[in-house]
Design a protein around this motif. Structure first.
Motif, PDB file in Angstrom:
ATOM      1  N   ASP A 134      26.805  33.099 -12.621  1.00  0.00           N
ATOM      2  CA  ASP A 134      26.781  32.671 -11.214  1.00  0.00           C
ATOM      3  C   ASP A 134      26.033  31.349 -11.031  1.00  0.00           C
ATOM      4  O   ASP A 134      26.064  30.782  -9.934  1.00  0.00           O
ATOM      5  CB  ASP A 134      26.125  33.753 -10.347  1.00  0.00           C
ATOM      6  N   GLU A 135      25.368  30.912 -12.075  1.00  0.00           N
ATOM      7  CA  GLU A 135      24.640  29.631 -12.075  1.00  0.00           C
ATOM      8  C   GLU A 135      23.653  29.538 -10.916  1.00  0.00           C
ATOM      9  O   GLU A 135      23.484  28.490 -10.287  1.00  0.00           O
ATOM     10  CB  GLU A 135      25.632  28.456 -12.054  1.00  0.00           C
ATOM     11  N   MET A 136      23.022  30.640 -10.641  1.00  0.00           N
ATOM     12  CA  MET A 136      22.033  30.649  -9.559  1.00  0.00           C
ATOM     13  C   MET A 136      20.744  30.001 -10.043  1.00  0.00           C
ATOM     14  O   MET A 136      20.323  30.249 -11.183  1.00  0.00           O
ATOM     15  CB  MET A 136      21.763  32.101  -9.126  1.00  0.00           C
ATOM     16  N   ASN A 137      20.155  29.157  -9.211  1.00  0.00           N
ATOM     17  CA  ASN A 137      18.900  28.530  -9.664  1.00  0.00           C
ATOM     18  C   ASN A 137      17.734  29.525  -9.535  1.00  0.00           C
ATOM     19  O   ASN A 137      17.823  30.512  -8.812  1.00  0.00           O
ATOM     20  CB  ASN A 137      18.634  27.195  -8.947  1.00  0.00           C
ATOM     21  N   TYR A 138      16.669  29.232 -10.256  1.00  0.00           N
ATOM     22  CA  TYR A 138      15.569  30.201 -10.346  1.00  0.00           C
ATOM     23  C   TYR A 138      14.901  30.464  -8.992  1.00  0.00           C
ATOM     24  O   TYR A 138      14.428  31.563  -8.735  1.00  0.00           O
ATOM     25  CB  TYR A 138      14.516  29.729 -11.362  1.00  0.00           C
ATOM     26  N   GLN A 139      14.858  29.431  -8.165  1.00  0.00           N
ATOM     27  CA  GLN A 139      14.195  29.597  -6.871  1.00  0.00           C
ATOM     28  C   GLN A 139      14.940  30.617  -5.998  1.00  0.00           C
ATOM     29  O   GLN A 139      14.325  31.508  -5.406  1.00  0.00           O
ATOM     30  CB  GLN A 139      14.105  28.229  -6.167  1.00  0.00           C
ATOM     31  N   ASP A 140      16.277  30.485  -5.961  1.00  0.00           N
ATOM     32  CA  ASP A 140      17.088  31.428  -5.173  1.00  0.00           C
ATOM     33  C   ASP A 140      17.001  32.840  -5.757  1.00  0.00           C
ATOM     34  O   ASP A 140      16.951  33.830  -5.015  1.00  0.00           O
ATOM     35  CB  ASP A 140      18.561  30.994  -5.149  1.00  0.00           C
ATOM     36  N   MET A 141      17.001  32.884  -7.082  1.00  0.00           N
ATOM     37  CA  MET A 141      16.914  34.178  -7.756  1.00  0.00           C
ATOM     38  C   MET A 141      15.584  34.861  -7.431  1.00  0.00           C
ATOM     39  O   MET A 141      15.512  36.070  -7.223  1.00  0.00           O
ATOM     40  CB  MET A 141      17.031  33.967  -9.264  1.00  0.00           C
ATOM     41  N   SER A 142      14.544  34.051  -7.409  1.00  0.00           N
ATOM     42  CA  SER A 142      13.208  34.564  -7.099  1.00  0.00           C
ATOM     43  C   SER A 142      13.189  35.147  -5.678  1.00  0.00           C
ATOM     44  O   SER A 142      12.647  36.212  -5.423  1.00  0.00           O
ATOM     45  CB  SER A 142      12.198  33.421  -7.228  1.00  0.00           C
ATOM     46  N   GLU A 143      13.841  34.424  -4.764  1.00  0.00           N
ATOM     47  CA  GLU A 143      13.946  34.864  -3.363  1.00  0.00           C
ATOM     48  C   GLU A 143      14.719  36.179  -3.265  1.00  0.00           C
ATOM     49  O   GLU A 143      14.359  37.086  -2.526  1.00  0.00           O
ATOM     50  CB  GLU A 143      14.720  33.778  -2.610  1.00  0.00           C
ATOM     51  N   MET A 144      15.748  36.261  -4.069  1.00  0.00           N
ATOM     52  CA  MET A 144      16.620  37.437  -4.011  1.00  0.00           C
ATOM     53  C   MET A 144      15.991  38.659  -4.670  1.00  0.00           C
ATOM     54  O   MET A 144      16.083  39.769  -4.144  1.00  0.00           O
ATOM     55  CB  MET A 144      17.942  37.102  -4.713  1.00  0.00           C
ATOM     56  N   THR A 173      21.828  34.444  -0.618  1.00  0.00           N
ATOM     57  CA  THR A 173      20.949  35.311  -1.419  1.00  0.00           C
ATOM     58  C   THR A 173      20.886  36.719  -0.795  1.00  0.00           C
ATOM     59  O   THR A 173      20.801  37.706  -1.506  1.00  0.00           O
ATOM     60  CB  THR A 173      19.522  34.739  -1.576  1.00  0.00           C
ATOM     61  N   TRP A 174      20.985  36.775   0.531  1.00  0.00           N
ATOM     62  CA  TRP A 174      21.026  38.079   1.223  1.00  0.00           C
ATOM     63  C   TRP A 174      22.306  38.822   0.839  1.00  0.00           C
ATOM     64  O   TRP A 174      22.290  40.009   0.546  1.00  0.00           O
ATOM     65  CB  TRP A 174      20.974  37.834   2.737  1.00  0.00           C
ATOM     66  N   LEU A 175      23.421  38.083   0.805  1.00  0.00           N
ATOM     67  CA  LEU A 175      24.701  38.696   0.434  1.00  0.00           C
ATOM     68  C   LEU A 175      24.675  39.176  -1.017  1.00  0.00           C
ATOM     69  O   LEU A 175      25.126  40.274  -1.334  1.00  0.00           O
ATOM     70  CB  LEU A 175      25.851  37.686   0.612  1.00  0.00           C
ATOM     71  N   TYR A 176      24.113  38.359  -1.880  1.00  0.00           N
ATOM     72  CA  TYR A 176      24.023  38.725  -3.303  1.00  0.00           C
ATOM     73  C   TYR A 176      23.148  39.959  -3.486  1.00  0.00           C
ATOM     74  O   TYR A 176      23.395  40.792  -4.344  1.00  0.00           O
ATOM     75  CB  TYR A 176      23.436  37.559  -4.119  1.00  0.00           C
ATOM     76  N   ARG A 177      22.101  40.038  -2.693  1.00  0.00           N
ATOM     77  CA  ARG A 177      21.196  41.185  -2.811  1.00  0.00           C
ATOM     78  C   ARG A 177      21.946  42.477  -2.439  1.00  0.00           C
ATOM     79  O   ARG A 177      21.853  43.486  -3.125  1.00  0.00           O
ATOM     80  CB  ARG A 177      19.985  41.005  -1.886  1.00  0.00           C
ATOM     81  N   ILE A 178      22.711  42.419  -1.364  1.00  0.00           N
ATOM     82  CA  ILE A 178      23.480  43.600  -0.943  1.00  0.00           C
ATOM     83  C   ILE A 178      24.508  43.955  -2.013  1.00  0.00           C
ATOM     84  O   ILE A 178      24.657  45.126  -2.393  1.00  0.00           O
ATOM     85  CB  ILE A 178      24.165  43.358   0.426  1.00  0.00           C
ATOM     86  N   ALA A 179      25.197  42.939  -2.527  1.00  0.00           N
ATOM     87  CA  ALA A 179      26.217  43.182  -3.557  1.00  0.00           C
ATOM     88  C   ALA A 179      25.578  43.772  -4.815  1.00  0.00           C
ATOM     89  O   ALA A 179      26.112  44.707  -5.413  1.00  0.00           O
ATOM     90  CB  ALA A 179      26.929  41.873  -3.886  1.00  0.00           C
ATOM     91  N   THR A 180      24.426  43.253  -5.203  1.00  0.00           N
ATOM     92  CA  THR A 180      23.730  43.755  -6.397  1.00  0.00           C
ATOM     93  C   THR A 180      23.315  45.204  -6.199  1.00  0.00           C
ATOM     94  O   THR A 180      23.535  46.045  -7.074  1.00  0.00           O
ATOM     95  CB  THR A 180      22.486  42.878  -6.689  1.00  0.00           C
ATOM     96  N   ASN A 181      22.730  45.501  -5.059  1.00  0.00           N
ATOM     97  CA  ASN A 181      22.297  46.880  -4.779  1.00  0.00           C
ATOM     98  C   ASN A 181      23.475  47.845  -4.788  1.00  0.00           C
ATOM     99  O   ASN A 181      23.388  48.952  -5.311  1.00  0.00           O
ATOM    100  CB  ASN A 181      21.592  46.971  -3.420  1.00  0.00           C
ATOM    101  N   GLU A 182      24.567  47.385  -4.209  1.00  0.00           N
ATOM    102  CA  GLU A 182      25.762  48.234  -4.144  1.00  0.00           C
ATOM    103  C   GLU A 182      26.306  48.502  -5.554  1.00  0.00           C
ATOM    104  O   GLU A 182      26.672  49.630  -5.882  1.00  0.00           O
ATOM    105  CB  GLU A 182      26.817  47.507  -3.282  1.00  0.00           C
ATOM    106  N   ALA A 183      26.317  47.462  -6.382  1.00  0.00           N
ATOM    107  CA  ALA A 183      26.821  47.623  -7.753  1.00  0.00           C
ATOM    108  C   ALA A 183      25.882  48.506  -8.578  1.00  0.00           C
ATOM    109  O   ALA A 183      26.342  49.357  -9.350  1.00  0.00           O
ATOM    110  CB  ALA A 183      26.975  46.249  -8.408  1.00  0.00           C
ATOM    111  N   ILE A 184      24.578  48.332  -8.396  1.00  0.00           N
ATOM    112  CA  ILE A 184      23.604  49.156  -9.135  1.00  0.00           C
ATOM    113  C   ILE A 184      23.757  50.626  -8.739  1.00  0.00           C
ATOM    114  O   ILE A 184      23.763  51.511  -9.592  1.00  0.00           O
ATOM    115  CB  ILE A 184      22.156  48.644  -8.891  1.00  0.00           C
TER     116      ILE A 184
END
Lengths: 187, 181
Positions: free
Chosen positions: A148-158, A76-87
């Motif tokens: 990405d089929e991420m579950n809601y709990q992980d998404m919430s964390e991210m 989720t930390w990696l996804y957060r960095i990737a999302t921020n970079e893409a945004i």
């Protein structure tokens, strides 16, 4: 999953050790590079852009791995960095666009049809165009959940948003996409 | 990663069309061998960025001046200073009145002989304020070192040097500067 946790711990241990950081980085790439690439690719659409964003994102991850404190899951930390970079990339691109038409759904559909690295049928072209028309937050939630089929709990964390709000966001997005698809004529 | 919650069921209920579309193959492609070559490419980039190859920088006139001043300080002058320092410390110990709690002059000399020139030099440099100018002058005179030949005949005061250099540069014309550098 125990194996997965052990592997993340191994990655982190090696990456935080100067003598083994490259080895750990290779292991991280082996495990996450494709997932991060597809997440970024769906956000920025074109391969060249996705490649640039992914490389910058992975370099940042390598350099800042010591800042990962283990309070969240590594992915989720990696996804957060990737999302921020893409945004950030999309915001920069938007500022450079000369016309507001560069950003609309039909422009995207035409671009995809001409893209050498897109091999989808017309329904898939329209699906991408429908997603493009969603509000930013809904778009991100839809992509994380649907592709990405991420579950809601992980998404919430991210994303730092409640599970309930994320569910509502996904449901709204699904309805909008469905409405768009039923409104277009597909040959 | 946590266990996947039931996306399938959620999609089926929300939108059968999207559920059906999800089963289709990913329409996005990458160039051949992209993922296989990415790790090497990234590692190479990290190594390059960690050790960038930079063009050699031409030294400025201030660098040259500093280099010149540094050359005056070593090793010839350093040896001279160390010798002077040993003599000064020895002289001070011999002249100081003895008390019962202190080592005798001969003991102190024996202790001094164990010290290297570098250690003595460090001590004197750190405590230079504690030495009287006269003591230093006498020690130098007694040492037999030819100071005029080893010390430059300029005051190594940084402000004065800067002032002098500025004046000198102002007086120089373009041709002089070109000849100098």
């Amino acid at each position: 999953m125990a194996d997965q946790l052990i592997q993340d711990e191994q990655i982190l241990m090696w990456m935080k050790d100067d003598r083994q950081s490259e080895r750990g980085f290779r292991l991280l790439l082996q495990k996450y590079q494709e997932r991060l690439y597809w997440h970024i690719r769906r956000m920025v659409t074109e391969h060249e852009d996705a490649n640039d964003v992914l490389q910058n994102c992975l370099i940042k991850i390598f350099r800042n791995i010591r800042q990962f404190e283990g309070k969240s899951q590594l992915y989720t930390w990696l996804y957060r960095i990737a999302t921020n970079e893409a945004i950030s990339f999309l915001a920069q691109k938007k500022r450079q666009q000369v016309s507001s038409l560069d950003n609309d759904e039909s422009h995207l559909a035409n671009k995809l049809r001409a893209d050498a690295y897109f091999d989808g049928n017309e329904v898939q072209v329209h699906l991408q165009a429908a997603i493009k028309g969603l509000p930013e937050k809904q778009k991100l939630v839809f992509q994380l959940r649907y592709f990405d089929e991420m579950n809601y709990q992980d998404m919430s964390e991210m994303l730092g948003t409640s599970v309930g709000a994320l569910k509502a966001s996904f449901h709204h997005a699904v309805k909008k996409v469905e409405t768009y698809l039923s409104g277009v004529q597909i040959d | 990663m946590r266990k996947q919650d039931d996306l399938k069921q959620e999609l089926e209920e929300l939108s059968p069309l999207l559920h059906k579309l999800k089963a289709q193959e990913n329409p996005f492609k990458t160039p051949e061998g992209y993922f296989a070559s990415l790790p090497d490419e990234l590692i190479a980039r990290l190594r390059t960025e960690a050790h960038p190859v930079s063009a050699p920088v031409r030294p400025t006139w201030t660098d040259r001046l500093l280099e010149f001043l540094e050359s005056l300080m070593q090793p010839r002058l350093a040896v001279g200073l160390a010798t002077v320092a040993i003599l000064v410390v020895t002289g001070l110990l011999l002249l100081r009145p003895e008390t019962g709690n202190e080592a005798t002059a001969s003991e102190q000399l024996a202790m001094l002989s164990d010290l290297s020139a570098e250690e003595v030099n460090d001590y004197v440099t750190e405590n230079i304020e504690a030495f009287e100018e006269e003591e230093l002058r006498v020690a130098v005179a007694e040492s037999g070192i030819e100071v005029e030949q080893t010390l430059p005949a300029i005051d190594l005061d940084s402000e004065a040097i800067e002032e002098y250099m500025e004046e000198a540069i102002q007086e120089m014309d373009e041709e002089d500067l070109e000849t100098l550098f």
